[in-house]
Design a protein around this motif. Structure first.
Motif: not given
Length: 138
Positions: A39, A35-36, A122, A113-118, A28, A32
Motif C-alpha cells: 500500500f 499489505a502495508m 489507527e 486508509q492503510c490496511p492494518v490488522p483488526e 501483525w 499484514d
C-alpha cells in the motif's frame, strides 16, 4: 507549496509489527506487513510519478531513539528510548510539493486508509505546511 505529512506510532506498534501482541495492538502477520508495504509503495510510486514527492521515509522504532537536551551545566543530557511517558512518536513522513492544501489533504486521506490488522490502533495523518520564508534549509 511544500507540506510535511506525518504518520505516528508507538513502540508497541513496532513490537506488534515484529509479531509481539500487547494490550495496545494485536501481532501483525507477514501477510499484514506485506499489505502495508504494498500500500505504501503504491502511494510512493504515485507521488513520484506526479512529481509531488520531495522526500519520505519510515523511521526506526522508538527504542532506537535518542533525546539530546541541554543540562543545567550546559553539557548535553542524552536519554535513550523507549519512553514510557510518550504515547506516540513520528513513525514516518513525506515531504510533498503540492498545488494546494486540498490536494495534500486528499493524499493524507489516502494514507489514512492503510490496511492494518483488526484491533490495531489507527492514528490521524498530520499535515504541516512548510513555509517558504526564504531562510534556506535548517
Amino acid at each position: 507549496m511544500k507540506y510535511l505529512v506525518m504518520v505516528q506510532g508507538s513502540q508497541a506498534d513496532y513490537d506488534a509489527m515484529a509479531g509481539k501482541a500487547s494490550a495496545h495492538s494485536p501481532a501483525w502477520s507477514e501477510k499484514d506487513l506485506q499489505a502495508m508495504f504494498a500500500f505504501m509503495g503504491e502511494i510512493n510510486n504515485d507521488l513520484s510519478e506526479s512529481g509531488e514527492l520531495v522526500d519520505g521515509n519510515g523511521l526506526a522504532e522508538p527504542a532506537q531513539t535518542r533525546f539530546v537536551s541541554a543540562g543545567q551545566d550546559g553539557r548535553p543530557v542524552i536519554t535513550d528510548g523507549p519512553y514510557g511517558e510518550t504515547k506516540e512518536l513520528l513513525a514516518g513522513y513525506w515531504v510533498l510539493d503540492c498545488e494546494s492544501l486540498e490536494r495534500v489533504t486528499e493524499i493524507a486521506a489516502r494514507v489514512a486508509q492503510c490496511p492494518v490488522p483488526e484491533g490495531a490502533p489507527e492514528y490521524p495523518v498530520v499535515i504541516r505546511p512548510i513555509p517558504d520564508n526564504g531562510g534556506g534549509d535548517v
